[in-house]
Design a protein around this motif. Structure first.
Motif, PDB file in Angstrom:
ATOM      1  N   ARG A 147       0.837  -1.206   0.000  1.00 46.36           N
ATOM      2  CA  ARG A 147       0.000   0.000   0.000  1.00 46.36           C
ATOM      3  C   ARG A 147       0.872   1.257   0.000  1.00 46.36           C
ATOM      4  O   ARG A 147       0.642   2.193  -0.751  1.00 46.36           O
ATOM      5  CB  ARG A 147      -0.918  -0.015   1.220  1.00 46.36           C
ATOM      6  CG  ARG A 147      -2.030   1.000   1.111  1.00 46.36           C
ATOM      7  CD  ARG A 147      -2.887   1.010   2.347  1.00 46.36           C
ATOM      8  NE  ARG A 147      -3.673  -0.190   2.507  1.00 46.36           N
ATOM      9  CZ  ARG A 147      -3.900  -0.790   3.680  1.00 46.36           C
ATOM     10  NH1 ARG A 147      -3.379  -0.314   4.782  1.00 46.36           N
ATOM     11  NH2 ARG A 147      -4.641  -1.866   3.753  1.00 46.36           N
ATOM     12  N   THR A 148       1.909   1.249   0.828  1.00 46.33           N
ATOM     13  CA  THR A 148       2.772   2.445   0.872  1.00 46.33           C
ATOM     14  C   THR A 148       3.558   2.593  -0.436  1.00 46.33           C
ATOM     15  O   THR A 148       3.861   3.700  -0.849  1.00 46.33           O
ATOM     16  CB  THR A 148       3.766   2.428   2.056  1.00 46.33           C
ATOM     17  OG1 THR A 148       4.671   1.366   1.867  1.00 46.33           O
ATOM     18  CG2 THR A 148       3.072   2.296   3.379  1.00 46.33           C
ATOM     19  N   LEU A 149       3.851   1.442  -1.048  1.00 43.82           N
ATOM     20  CA  LEU A 149       4.600   1.523  -2.309  1.00 43.82           C
ATOM     21  C   LEU A 149       3.727   2.085  -3.429  1.00 43.82           C
ATOM     22  O   LEU A 149       4.198   2.844  -4.268  1.00 43.82           O
ATOM     23  CB  LEU A 149       5.146   0.144  -2.702  1.00 43.82           C
ATOM     24  CG  LEU A 149       6.253  -0.379  -1.794  1.00 43.82           C
ATOM     25  CD1 LEU A 149       6.611  -1.808  -2.140  1.00 43.82           C
ATOM     26  CD2 LEU A 149       7.487   0.506  -1.874  1.00 43.82           C
ATOM     27  N   ILE A 150       2.460   1.710  -3.415  1.00 40.73           N
ATOM     28  CA  ILE A 150       1.540   2.251  -4.416  1.00 40.73           C
ATOM     29  C   ILE A 150       1.402   3.764  -4.199  1.00 40.73           C
ATOM     30  O   ILE A 150       1.383   4.540  -5.147  1.00 40.73           O
ATOM     31  CB  ILE A 150       0.138   1.566  -4.330  1.00 40.73           C
ATOM     32  CG1 ILE A 150       0.242   0.055  -4.535  1.00 40.73           C
ATOM     33  CG2 ILE A 150      -0.868   2.204  -5.280  1.00 40.73           C
ATOM     34  CD1 ILE A 150       0.503  -0.428  -5.933  1.00 40.73           C
ATOM     35  N   ASP A 151       1.343   4.186  -2.923  1.00 40.58           N
ATOM     36  CA  ASP A 151       1.288   5.629  -2.612  1.00 40.58           C
ATOM     37  C   ASP A 151       2.523   6.346  -3.147  1.00 40.58           C
ATOM     38  O   ASP A 151       2.442   7.446  -3.682  1.00 40.58           O
ATOM     39  CB  ASP A 151       1.221   5.859  -1.094  1.00 40.58           C
ATOM     40  CG  ASP A 151      -0.132   5.471  -0.534  1.00 40.58           C
ATOM     41  OD1 ASP A 151      -1.061   5.260  -1.338  1.00 40.58           O
ATOM     42  OD2 ASP A 151      -0.257   5.362   0.702  1.00 40.58           O
ATOM     43  N   LEU A 152       3.653   5.676  -2.986  1.00 40.86           N
ATOM     44  CA  LEU A 152       4.933   6.235  -3.440  1.00 40.86           C
ATOM     45  C   LEU A 152       4.907   6.419  -4.956  1.00 40.86           C
ATOM     46  O   LEU A 152       5.312   7.460  -5.489  1.00 40.86           O
ATOM     47  CB  LEU A 152       6.044   5.257  -3.049  1.00 40.86           C
ATOM     48  CG  LEU A 152       7.472   5.754  -3.032  1.00 40.86           C
ATOM     49  CD1 LEU A 152       7.645   6.783  -1.937  1.00 40.86           C
ATOM     50  CD2 LEU A 152       8.432   4.592  -2.795  1.00 40.86           C
ATOM     51  N   ALA A 153       4.386   5.405  -5.647  1.00 46.44           N
ATOM     52  CA  ALA A 153       4.302   5.457  -7.117  1.00 46.44           C
ATOM     53  C   ALA A 153       3.361   6.589  -7.539  1.00 46.44           C
ATOM     54  O   ALA A 153       3.642   7.320  -8.492  1.00 46.44           O
ATOM     55  CB  ALA A 153       3.796   4.127  -7.652  1.00 46.44           C
ATOM     56  N   ASP A 154       2.280   6.742  -6.792  1.00 51.17           N
ATOM     57  CA  ASP A 154       1.290   7.765  -7.092  1.00 51.17           C
ATOM     58  C   ASP A 154       1.896   9.167  -6.939  1.00 51.17           C
ATOM     59  O   ASP A 154       1.714  10.039  -7.788  1.00 51.17           O
ATOM     60  CB  ASP A 154       0.109   7.575  -6.122  1.00 51.17           C
ATOM     61  CG  ASP A 154      -1.093   8.373  -6.544  1.00 51.17           C
ATOM     62  OD1 ASP A 154      -1.434   8.308  -7.730  1.00 51.17           O
ATOM     63  OD2 ASP A 154      -1.664   9.077  -5.692  1.00 51.17           O
ATOM     64  N   THR A 155       2.641   9.355  -5.846  1.00 54.78           N
ATOM     65  CA  THR A 155       3.306  10.638  -5.608  1.00 54.78           C
ATOM     66  C   THR A 155       4.286  10.945  -6.739  1.00 54.78           C
ATOM     67  O   THR A 155       4.321  12.072  -7.260  1.00 54.78           O
ATOM     68  CB  THR A 155       4.099  10.587  -4.271  1.00 54.78           C
ATOM     69  OG1 THR A 155       3.218  10.108  -3.265  1.00 54.78           O
ATOM     70  CG2 THR A 155       4.661  11.923  -3.886  1.00 54.78           C
ATOM     71  N   ALA A 156       5.063   9.929  -7.098  1.00 53.60           N
ATOM     72  CA  ALA A 156       6.067  10.114  -8.151  1.00 53.60           C
ATOM     73  C   ALA A 156       5.372  10.469  -9.462  1.00 53.60           C
ATOM     74  O   ALA A 156       5.803  11.387 -10.173  1.00 53.60           O
ATOM     75  CB  ALA A 156       6.871   8.834  -8.321  1.00 53.60           C
ATOM     76  N   GLU A 157       4.285   9.786  -9.751  1.00 54.16           N
ATOM     77  CA  GLU A 157       3.559  10.003 -11.005  1.00 54.16           C
ATOM     78  C   GLU A 157       3.012  11.438 -11.068  1.00 54.16           C
ATOM     79  O   GLU A 157       3.173  12.127 -12.067  1.00 54.16           O
ATOM     80  CB  GLU A 157       2.413   8.991 -11.084  1.00 54.16           C
ATOM     81  CG  GLU A 157       1.703   8.983 -12.416  1.00 54.16           C
ATOM     82  CD  GLU A 157       0.614   7.927 -12.441  1.00 54.16           C
ATOM     83  OE1 GLU A 157       0.938   6.737 -12.310  1.00 54.16           O
ATOM     84  OE2 GLU A 157      -0.561   8.296 -12.573  1.00 54.16           O
ATOM     85  N   ARG A 158       2.408  11.871  -9.966  1.00 56.62           N
ATOM     86  CA  ARG A 158       1.820  13.209  -9.950  1.00 56.62           C
ATOM     87  C   ARG A 158       2.882  14.301 -10.129  1.00 56.62           C
ATOM     88  O   ARG A 158       2.663  15.293 -10.816  1.00 56.62           O
ATOM     89  CB  ARG A 158       1.006  13.430  -8.677  1.00 56.62           C
ATOM     90  CG  ARG A 158      -0.443  12.948  -8.886  1.00 56.62           C
ATOM     91  CD  ARG A 158      -1.366  13.294  -7.766  1.00 56.62           C
ATOM     92  NE  ARG A 158      -1.218  12.337  -6.674  1.00 56.62           N
ATOM     93  CZ  ARG A 158      -0.805  12.638  -5.461  1.00 56.62           C
ATOM     94  NH1 ARG A 158      -0.510  13.874  -5.150  1.00 56.62           N
ATOM     95  NH2 ARG A 158      -0.705  11.702  -4.532  1.00 56.62           N
ATOM     96  N   SER A 159       4.057  14.085  -9.493  1.00 53.80           N
ATOM     97  CA  SER A 159       5.132  15.085  -9.620  1.00 53.80           C
ATOM     98  C   SER A 159       5.588  15.198 -11.073  1.00 53.80           C
ATOM     99  O   SER A 159       5.821  16.309 -11.568  1.00 53.80           O
ATOM    100  CB  SER A 159       6.349  14.708  -8.772  1.00 53.80           C
ATOM    101  OG  SER A 159       5.963  14.297  -7.524  1.00 53.80           O
ATOM    102  N   VAL A 160       5.725  14.055 -11.747  1.00 56.44           N
ATOM    103  CA  VAL A 160       6.206  14.101 -13.138  1.00 56.44           C
ATOM    104  C   VAL A 160       5.139  14.728 -14.041  1.00 56.44           C
ATOM    105  O   VAL A 160       5.452  15.572 -14.879  1.00 56.44           O
ATOM    106  CB  VAL A 160       6.600  12.689 -13.643  1.00 56.44           C
ATOM    107  CG1 VAL A 160       7.049  12.740 -15.099  1.00 56.44           C
ATOM    108  CG2 VAL A 160       7.712  12.104 -12.788  1.00 56.44           C
ATOM    109  N   ILE A 161       3.881  14.350 -13.822  1.00 51.94           N
ATOM    110  CA  ILE A 161       2.799  14.889 -14.653  1.00 51.94           C
ATOM    111  C   ILE A 161       2.744  16.419 -14.537  1.00 51.94           C
ATOM    112  O   ILE A 161       2.586  17.120 -15.526  1.00 51.94           O
ATOM    113  CB  ILE A 161       1.437  14.256 -14.262  1.00 51.94           C
ATOM    114  CG1 ILE A 161       1.394  12.803 -14.737  1.00 51.94           C
ATOM    115  CG2 ILE A 161       0.266  15.035 -14.856  1.00 51.94           C
ATOM    116  CD1 ILE A 161       0.168  12.026 -14.288  1.00 51.94           C
TER     117      ILE A 161
END
Lengths: 106, 181
Positions: B56-70
């Motif tokens: 769950r925390t890893l998915i959150d991490l991926a989500d944060t990373a994705e939003r920053s790049v977008i």
């Protein structure tokens, strides 16, 4: 010091740079010419400083952007490896994953 | 070997420090298990029981990373909130396949995150190529090489997990590790 005092009096503007690893001093001139050269050099130095700061900031931003993905990759890789190992696989010479032969513990 | 595994509470979140601790613990056990240590292999299974919270925390991490790049890719709210996220979601679903295991989901998430990062780095490099000096150009090329390697390695791992088949699962939905062959 870029301004060198002459024996006859007055100052002479000089530039020091490296040519083929050797420190070379270039004598530019005194008076208005020296003053102009000194100002131009100061402007160039400022511009270089600003460019270096901007590049540093850009690099930091790129690295900050990369950090969570790097962490995600390492963690996902570890979990995948753990799942393989838990199921009795081992990585042969850091390459292919093979099922361990012989009796498996449950 | 000391057993540090705790009782699992699926609603409790894993702090970044605990996540690092768990992963370090796992890495150590994996290394020992690779050398044939059966106790270490049991330990790997034990630590994997915390995978639900960890994933769950890893998915959150991926989500944060994705939003920053977008955000860096576009200022347009439509692109930021609709266009790109829906494209990435479709990509994730396609990669994960029908009825993916949580591990497959995580690995698909990782591929998409790596792909997005690589696309962004490639675009930045292409757009600034004529303005870069030698040092900057080398830095960008090294970065692209690194991101390319990371992307390929993420694909390789998902393919590997698929290859060994459904036996390898972190069955986090049932809070257990299913390693039945």
């Amino acid at each position: 010091m870029p301004w060198e005092k002459r024996e006859r009096g007055g100052f002479y503007y000089t530039r020091t740079k490296k040519v083929n690893g050797k420190v070379v001093r270039e004598y530019v001139g005194g008076g208005i010419l020296g003053e102009l050269a000194a100002r131009l050099d100061a402007l160039e130095r400022n511009q270089q400083k600003e460019e270096a700061a901007a590049w540093k900031e850009e690099r930091e931003q790129m690295e900050a952007l990369e950090a969570p993905v790097e962490e995600l990759c390492e963690a996902a890789e570890t979990l995948a490896k753990a799942a393989l190992v838990a199921d009795g696989y081992h990585q042969h010479k850091r390459g292919e994953w093979r099922k361990r032969r012989g009796k498996q513990d449950s | 070997m000391e057993n540090k595994t705790h009782e699992i509470d699926e609603h409790e979140t894993v702090t970044p420090a605990r996540r690092r601790e768990l992963l370090d613990e796992l890495r150590g056990c994996i290394e020992q298990a690779q050398d044939g240590d059966k106790e270490a292999r049991s330990k790997v299974r034990e630590v994997l029981k915390e995978a639900l919270r960890l994933a769950r925390t890893l998915i959150d991490l991926a989500d944060t990373a994705e939003r920053s790049v977008i955000k860096r890719i576009s200022d347009d709210p439509l692109v930021q909130e609709e266009v790109l996220p829906s494209q990435l979601r479709a990509m994730r679903e396609e990669l994960a396949g029908p009825e993916p295991s949580p591990l497959e989901k995580l690995l698909a998430e990782r591929i998409v995150a790596c792909w997005l990062q690589l696309q962004y780095a490639d675009t930045v490099y292409a757009q600034n190529l004529d303005k870069m000096n030698m040092v900057q150009s080398e830095y960008h090329q090294r970065r692209l090489d690194r991101l390319q390697r990371r992307y390929l390695s993420s694909i390789k791992m998902l393919a590997q997990i698929r290859k060994v088949g459904p036996a390898v699962q972190i069955n986090i939905a049932e809070k257990q590790v299913n390693t039945a062959s």
